[in-house]
Design a protein around this motif. Structure first.
Motif, PDB file in Angstrom:
ATOM      1  N   THR A  77       0.822  -1.213   0.000  1.00  0.00           N
ATOM      2  CA  THR A  77       0.000   0.000   0.000  1.00  0.00           C
ATOM      3  C   THR A  77       0.853   1.260   0.000  1.00  0.00           C
ATOM      4  O   THR A  77       0.654   2.165  -0.816  1.00  0.00           O
ATOM      5  CB  THR A  77      -0.929   0.021   1.226  1.00  0.00           C
ATOM      6  OG1 THR A  77      -1.737  -1.154   1.220  1.00  0.00           O
ATOM      7  CG2 THR A  77      -1.831   1.242   1.204  1.00  0.00           C
ATOM      8  N   TYR A  81       0.651   1.276  -3.876  1.00  0.00           N
ATOM      9  CA  TYR A  81      -0.560   2.057  -4.122  1.00  0.00           C
ATOM     10  C   TYR A  81      -0.295   3.558  -4.046  1.00  0.00           C
ATOM     11  O   TYR A  81      -0.771   4.329  -4.882  1.00  0.00           O
ATOM     12  CB  TYR A  81      -1.618   1.698  -3.084  1.00  0.00           C
ATOM     13  CG  TYR A  81      -2.508   0.530  -3.431  1.00  0.00           C
ATOM     14  CD1 TYR A  81      -2.064  -0.532  -4.215  1.00  0.00           C
ATOM     15  CD2 TYR A  81      -3.811   0.477  -2.943  1.00  0.00           C
ATOM     16  CE1 TYR A  81      -2.890  -1.598  -4.512  1.00  0.00           C
ATOM     17  CE2 TYR A  81      -4.655  -0.583  -3.232  1.00  0.00           C
ATOM     18  CZ  TYR A  81      -4.189  -1.627  -4.016  1.00  0.00           C
ATOM     19  OH  TYR A  81      -5.014  -2.679  -4.295  1.00  0.00           O
ATOM     20  N   SER A 105      -3.343  -5.023  -2.873  1.00  0.00           N
ATOM     21  CA  SER A 105      -4.700  -5.574  -2.952  1.00  0.00           C
ATOM     22  C   SER A 105      -4.994  -6.493  -1.772  1.00  0.00           C
ATOM     23  O   SER A 105      -6.145  -6.621  -1.344  1.00  0.00           O
ATOM     24  CB  SER A 105      -4.876  -6.350  -4.264  1.00  0.00           C
ATOM     25  OG  SER A 105      -4.698  -5.519  -5.383  1.00  0.00           O
ATOM     26  N   PRO A 111      -9.314  -2.235  -5.121  1.00  0.00           N
ATOM     27  CA  PRO A 111      -8.412  -2.398  -6.262  1.00  0.00           C
ATOM     28  C   PRO A 111      -7.523  -1.172  -6.450  1.00  0.00           C
ATOM     29  O   PRO A 111      -7.829  -0.086  -5.954  1.00  0.00           O
ATOM     30  CB  PRO A 111      -9.368  -2.576  -7.447  1.00  0.00           C
ATOM     31  CG  PRO A 111     -10.688  -2.939  -6.847  1.00  0.00           C
ATOM     32  CD  PRO A 111     -10.735  -2.273  -5.509  1.00  0.00           C
ATOM     33  N   VAL A 112      -6.451  -1.337  -7.193  1.00  0.00           N
ATOM     34  CA  VAL A 112      -5.489  -0.251  -7.389  1.00  0.00           C
ATOM     35  C   VAL A 112      -6.165   1.003  -7.943  1.00  0.00           C
ATOM     36  O   VAL A 112      -6.016   2.098  -7.382  1.00  0.00           O
ATOM     37  CB  VAL A 112      -4.359  -0.682  -8.352  1.00  0.00           C
ATOM     38  CG1 VAL A 112      -3.372   0.469  -8.553  1.00  0.00           C
ATOM     39  CG2 VAL A 112      -3.631  -1.904  -7.816  1.00  0.00           C
ATOM     40  N   ASP A 184      -6.478  -5.701 -11.331  1.00  0.00           N
ATOM     41  CA  ASP A 184      -7.745  -5.246 -10.753  1.00  0.00           C
ATOM     42  C   ASP A 184      -8.873  -6.255 -11.003  1.00  0.00           C
ATOM     43  O   ASP A 184      -9.702  -6.496 -10.119  1.00  0.00           O
ATOM     44  CB  ASP A 184      -8.139  -3.891 -11.338  1.00  0.00           C
ATOM     45  CG  ASP A 184      -7.597  -2.728 -10.519  1.00  0.00           C
ATOM     46  OD1 ASP A 184      -6.790  -2.967  -9.604  1.00  0.00           O
ATOM     47  OD2 ASP A 184      -7.970  -1.577 -10.810  1.00  0.00           O
ATOM     48  N   TYR A 187      -9.011  -8.938  -8.472  1.00  0.00           N
ATOM     49  CA  TYR A 187      -8.961  -8.426  -7.092  1.00  0.00           C
ATOM     50  C   TYR A 187      -9.462  -9.440  -6.067  1.00  0.00           C
ATOM     51  O   TYR A 187      -8.835  -9.642  -5.016  1.00  0.00           O
ATOM     52  CB  TYR A 187      -9.773  -7.132  -6.990  1.00  0.00           C
ATOM     53  CG  TYR A 187      -9.839  -6.570  -5.586  1.00  0.00           C
ATOM     54  CD1 TYR A 187      -8.710  -6.048  -4.972  1.00  0.00           C
ATOM     55  CD2 TYR A 187     -11.041  -6.590  -4.865  1.00  0.00           C
ATOM     56  CE1 TYR A 187      -8.761  -5.540  -3.683  1.00  0.00           C
ATOM     57  CE2 TYR A 187     -11.101  -6.081  -3.584  1.00  0.00           C
ATOM     58  CZ  TYR A 187      -9.958  -5.559  -2.992  1.00  0.00           C
ATOM     59  OH  TYR A 187     -10.019  -5.075  -1.711  1.00  0.00           O
ATOM     60  N   TRP A 190      -6.994 -12.010  -5.012  1.00  0.00           N
ATOM     61  CA  TRP A 190      -6.003 -11.554  -4.024  1.00  0.00           C
ATOM     62  C   TRP A 190      -6.623 -11.507  -2.634  1.00  0.00           C
ATOM     63  O   TRP A 190      -5.920 -11.750  -1.638  1.00  0.00           O
ATOM     64  CB  TRP A 190      -5.443 -10.192  -4.424  1.00  0.00           C
ATOM     65  CG  TRP A 190      -5.079 -10.068  -5.866  1.00  0.00           C
ATOM     66  CD1 TRP A 190      -5.445  -9.076  -6.742  1.00  0.00           C
ATOM     67  CD2 TRP A 190      -4.276 -10.984  -6.639  1.00  0.00           C
ATOM     68  NE1 TRP A 190      -4.937  -9.304  -7.987  1.00  0.00           N
ATOM     69  CE2 TRP A 190      -4.213 -10.469  -7.960  1.00  0.00           C
ATOM     70  CE3 TRP A 190      -3.632 -12.178  -6.345  1.00  0.00           C
ATOM     71  CZ2 TRP A 190      -3.507 -11.112  -8.973  1.00  0.00           C
ATOM     72  CZ3 TRP A 190      -2.936 -12.824  -7.363  1.00  0.00           C
ATOM     73  CH2 TRP A 190      -2.881 -12.301  -8.640  1.00  0.00           C
TER      74      TRP A 190
END
Length: 323
Positions: A77, A81, A105, A111-112, A184, A187, A190
């Motif tokens: 993150t 991210y 994720s 999602p990103v 994504d 997602y 993940w």
């Protein structure tokens, strides 16, 4: 100039003589108490609960999984991210980009593309009307308004404003990125992985015991995600209300060392809002920034380049007080 490019430049509308709102020499005692209650007490409670459950429903395997996955997914993150995808603070290989996107994720913060577009909107309208998680905009300037603003910024916004900013305005570059779109689309895979991984390790380490697998899932999955999510939420709430301001920015962002410790450097939030595109948030002495150390390590390995940092002159021009 695109919206994304603007995020890497000085905050719009600021000049050298601009007034700075609500700047204090130090955090008030009341602010310190609130920070203590909101940030320190939950981890302490977790440690106390763990001590009581040691040998009964907690083992070294669970502790190792909690710490390892907390660090890896947390860096997904903070480094991925936030600094890589949102602010493009550095460039890296497709493999590293994919790794950080998947690890991010696994914190189950969305999602990103969703996370990035929300955060870019936050920077574009920070602490103004339209900021999705400001504790100030739209709330009365009294104790009750402050309490409501804190709850909204911490987690209330997730229930009615998260993911509203989709499309090209704040995320055109990522929506055009086939790798990110593919990650994504997977997602929920993940999300399953973030729970399946600790279960599998606990199951195998416990001699194929499903009970120990579930125990590892609780500590390395559920509790780890709970702990990291609230640490991240604290950046939006605590770091816009409690702490010090070292640099001029057009919002109420603050530096808070406790939040920084729990989020690998994200708590140096005033520094970040003063220099949004900087790969380093802990700009001053003694400001530990593990996410920056990670990026620096990648750079030394030849896996990161075009790393963006503010110059000494830029920092001097925006400084309010000594850190």
């Amino acid at each position: 100039m695109s919206d994304v490019a603007a995020l890497g430049r000085p905050e719009a509308g600021e000049t050298a003589g601009a007034a700075v709102a609500t700047v204090r020499e130090r955090t008030t005692r009341a602010s310190q108490v609130v920070t203590l209650l909101a940030v320190v007490i939950p981890p302490v409670g977790l440690v106390v609960a763990g001590a009581g459950l040691w040998g009964v429903a907690l083992s070294w395997v669970d502790v190792a999984l909690f710490l390892l996955l907390y660090v890896l997914t947390g860096l997904g993150t903070t480094v991925g991210y936030h600094r890589l995808f949102t602010h493009r603070s550095f460039e890296t290989t497709k493999t590293v980009r994919a790794a950080f996107a998947i690890l991010g994720s696994m914190t189950i913060q969305g999602p990103v593309t969703q996370w990035v577009t929300d955060h870019r909107k936050h920077h574009a309208l920070s602490d103004q009307e339209g900021d999705p998680h400001s504790p100030h905009a739209g709330f009365a300037p009294n104790a009750w308004g402050a309490l409501k603003g804190f709850f909204h910024a911490h987690m209330g916004w997730l229930f009615h404003l998260k993911g509203m900013e989709r499309g090209e305005h704040y995320g055109k570059d990522l929506y055009a990125d086939r790798l990110i779109r593919r990650i994504d689309r997977l997602y929920f895979a993940w999300v399953v992985l973030t729970f399946a991984l600790p279960f599998a390790v606990g199951y195998l380490a416990g001699g194929r015991s499903w009970q120990l697998g579930l125990q590892a899932l609780v500590w390395g999955g559920l509790i780890r995600i709970f702990a990291y999510q609230h640490a991240t939420f604290s950046v939006n709430s605590i770091c816009h209300m409690f702490g010090r301001r070292s640099y001029r920015s057009r919002d109420e962002s603050r530096n808070n060392w406790i939040v920084a410790a729990l989020t690998f450097g994200e708590g140096w939030h005033n520094n970040h809002h003063a220099f949004p595109a900087s790969a380093r948030h802990g700009l001053d002495r003694f400001q530990v920034d593990i996410a920056w150390w990670t990026i620096r390590g990648l750079e030394k390995l030849g896996l990161a380049w075009n790393v963006r940092l503010p110059s000494d002159g830029q920092r001097a021009r925006r400084r309010l007080s000594e850190a």
